[in-house]
Write a protein that holds these residues in place. Structure first.
Motif, PDB file in Angstrom:
ATOM      1  N   ASP A  51       3.399  15.030   5.490  1.00 19.08           N
ATOM      2  CA  ASP A  51       3.430  15.271   6.927  1.00 19.08           C
ATOM      3  C   ASP A  51       4.268  14.202   7.609  1.00 19.08           C
ATOM      4  O   ASP A  51       4.838  13.316   6.964  1.00 19.08           O
ATOM      5  CB  ASP A  51       2.011  15.325   7.490  1.00 19.08           C
ATOM      6  CG  ASP A  51       1.210  14.054   7.218  1.00 19.08           C
ATOM      7  OD1 ASP A  51       1.819  12.997   6.898  1.00 19.08           O
ATOM      8  OD2 ASP A  51      -0.024  14.098   7.326  1.00 19.08           O
ATOM      9  N   GLU A  52       4.339  14.269   8.937  1.00 21.26           N
ATOM     10  CA  GLU A  52       5.182  13.330   9.681  1.00 21.26           C
ATOM     11  C   GLU A  52       4.712  11.888   9.515  1.00 21.26           C
ATOM     12  O   GLU A  52       5.523  10.968   9.463  1.00 21.26           O
ATOM     13  CB  GLU A  52       5.221  13.717  11.160  1.00 21.26           C
ATOM     14  CG  GLU A  52       5.967  15.009  11.446  1.00 21.26           C
ATOM     15  CD  GLU A  52       7.415  14.949  11.005  1.00 21.26           C
ATOM     16  OE1 GLU A  52       8.066  13.907  11.201  1.00 21.26           O
ATOM     17  OE2 GLU A  52       7.897  15.956  10.445  1.00 21.26           O
ATOM     18  N   GLY A  53       3.413  11.680   9.437  1.00 23.47           N
ATOM     19  CA  GLY A  53       2.893  10.327   9.267  1.00 23.47           C
ATOM     20  C   GLY A  53       3.305   9.720   7.937  1.00 23.47           C
ATOM     21  O   GLY A  53       3.712   8.553   7.872  1.00 23.47           O
ATOM     22  N   ALA A  54       3.210  10.499   6.863  1.00 22.06           N
ATOM     23  CA  ALA A  54       3.592  10.007   5.544  1.00 22.06           C
ATOM     24  C   ALA A  54       5.081   9.694   5.486  1.00 22.06           C
ATOM     25  O   ALA A  54       5.498   8.677   4.931  1.00 22.06           O
ATOM     26  CB  ALA A  54       3.222  11.041   4.481  1.00 22.06           C
ATOM     27  N   ILE A  55       5.898  10.572   6.053  1.00 18.29           N
ATOM     28  CA  ILE A  55       7.349  10.367   6.032  1.00 18.29           C
ATOM     29  C   ILE A  55       7.729   9.155   6.880  1.00 18.29           C
ATOM     30  O   ILE A  55       8.597   8.359   6.495  1.00 18.29           O
ATOM     31  CB  ILE A  55       8.062  11.640   6.508  1.00 18.29           C
ATOM     32  CG1 ILE A  55       7.903  12.738   5.449  1.00 18.29           C
ATOM     33  CG2 ILE A  55       9.536  11.381   6.797  1.00 18.29           C
ATOM     34  CD1 ILE A  55       8.387  14.101   5.874  1.00 18.29           C
ATOM     35  N   ALA A  56       7.078   8.976   8.041  1.00 19.66           N
ATOM     36  CA  ALA A  56       7.375   7.825   8.887  1.00 19.66           C
ATOM     37  C   ALA A  56       7.019   6.518   8.187  1.00 19.66           C
ATOM     38  O   ALA A  56       7.769   5.539   8.252  1.00 19.66           O
ATOM     39  CB  ALA A  56       6.622   7.945  10.216  1.00 19.66           C
ATOM     40  N   SER A  57       5.880   6.468   7.500  1.00 22.11           N
ATOM     41  CA  SER A  57       5.458   5.249   6.808  1.00 22.11           C
ATOM     42  C   SER A  57       6.460   4.844   5.744  1.00 22.11           C
ATOM     43  O   SER A  57       6.870   3.674   5.671  1.00 22.11           O
ATOM     44  CB  SER A  57       4.074   5.452   6.179  1.00 22.11           C
ATOM     45  OG  SER A  57       3.081   5.629   7.152  1.00 22.11           O
ATOM     46  N   LEU A  58       6.873   5.799   4.904  1.00 21.42           N
ATOM     47  CA  LEU A  58       7.839   5.461   3.861  1.00 21.42           C
ATOM     48  C   LEU A  58       9.223   5.231   4.448  1.00 21.42           C
ATOM     49  O   LEU A  58       9.987   4.402   3.962  1.00 21.42           O
ATOM     50  CB  LEU A  58       7.887   6.573   2.810  1.00 21.42           C
ATOM     51  CG  LEU A  58       8.783   6.281   1.598  1.00 21.42           C
ATOM     52  CD1 LEU A  58       8.383   4.990   0.901  1.00 21.42           C
ATOM     53  CD2 LEU A  58       8.745   7.440   0.613  1.00 21.42           C
ATOM     54  N   GLY A  59       9.560   5.952   5.513  1.00 17.29           N
ATOM     55  CA  GLY A  59      10.869   5.785   6.128  1.00 17.29           C
ATOM     56  C   GLY A  59      11.080   4.388   6.679  1.00 17.29           C
ATOM     57  O   GLY A  59      12.160   3.805   6.541  1.00 17.29           O
ATOM     58  N   LEU A  60      10.054   3.826   7.301  1.00 19.76           N
ATOM     59  CA  LEU A  60      10.161   2.490   7.874  1.00 19.76           C
ATOM     60  C   LEU A  60      10.442   1.440   6.806  1.00 19.76           C
ATOM     61  O   LEU A  60      11.346   0.609   6.953  1.00 19.76           O
ATOM     62  CB  LEU A  60       8.873   2.139   8.626  1.00 19.76           C
ATOM     63  CG  LEU A  60       8.702   2.730  10.021  1.00 19.76           C
ATOM     64  CD1 LEU A  60       7.296   2.463  10.538  1.00 19.76           C
ATOM     65  CD2 LEU A  60       9.733   2.136  10.977  1.00 19.76           C
ATOM     66  N   VAL A  61       9.673   1.456   5.739  1.00 27.92           N
ATOM     67  CA  VAL A  61       9.854   0.432   4.708  1.00 27.92           C
ATOM     68  C   VAL A  61      11.109   0.703   3.882  1.00 27.92           C
ATOM     69  O   VAL A  61      11.740  -0.224   3.375  1.00 27.92           O
ATOM     70  CB  VAL A  61       8.600   0.330   3.810  1.00 27.92           C
ATOM     71  CG1 VAL A  61       7.417  -0.222   4.598  1.00 27.92           C
ATOM     72  CG2 VAL A  61       8.234   1.665   3.183  1.00 27.92           C
TER      73      VAL A  61
END
Length: 201
Positions: free
Chosen positions: A69-79
């Motif tokens: 979902d968007e939360g999972a993608i945002a978390s990995l995208g940031l790092v």
């Protein structure tokens, strides 16, 4: 509160002697990394730890609960953005030395089908989740993951037990057959692809 089992980086055991695809000797290290979003740590800590793991690893197994979902993608995208920047700065430009990514989705319960209802595999599910959405921030996260990890795979693991008590208890009860089969398939896929060795300069 449930304490994290790993703090920082833990190296498991001693290096195992292996051979690369060319037949050259190499040492295999298994490194366990503290998960993102731990209690008492901030985003800078998470990003720094993830970047260090990415720079050390040939294959990076990143696990998260549920679906992409968007939360999972945002978390990995940031790092991922920070890891790629550090590696590029070290190499004096864009670098392809970041590891192969294996994104493991635990407690996965969705049916893997595309928008037309046709069955897809887990790798296709990952790629479809990284397609542009025409939402700027969301697309920036997706681009960061795609640029940092050009070689990427996905594996899905269903919930190992039906009862919540079996997850928390120290039990000898065997996991559900669907979980055992999915885990065996992931191990087979992971071990069938020899990682590119990292060299210490």
């Amino acid at each position: 509160d449930v304490p994290w089992q790993t703090k920082g980086l833990d190296v498991w055991g001693r290096p195992a002697d292996i051979e690369t695809e060319s037949g050259a000797p190499a040492a295999l290290l298994l490194i366990d990394v503290e998960g993102l979003g731990g209690l008492g740590v901030d985003a800078n800590y998470d990003q720094t730890l993830f970047a260090l793991a990415a720079l050390l690893a040939s294959s990076l197994v990143y696990n998260s609960p549920g679906s992409l979902d968007e939360g999972a993608i945002a978390s990995l995208g940031l790092v991922s953005r920070l890891a790629r920047k550090i590696e590029a700065d070290e190499a004096g430009g864009n670098s392809d030395h970041l590891p192969d990514l294996w994104w493991v989705l635990r407690d996965f319960a969705l049916e893997l089908v595309n928008a037309d209802g046709y069955e897809i595999d887990s790798d296709e599910y990952l790629e479809s989740s990284l397609r542009r959405t025409n939402r700027r921030e969301s697309d920036e996260y997706r681009a960061a993951i795609a640029l940092a990890f050009e070689r990427r795979r996905c594996a899905t693991l269903p919930r190992p037990y039906e009862a919540e008590s079996d997850l928390r208890a120290d039990t000898n009860k065997p996991p559900r057959p669907a979980f055992a089969a999915a885990l065996a398939d992931f191990r087979r896929r992971l071990l069938s692809e020899r990682p590119r060795p990292k060299r210490v300069r």
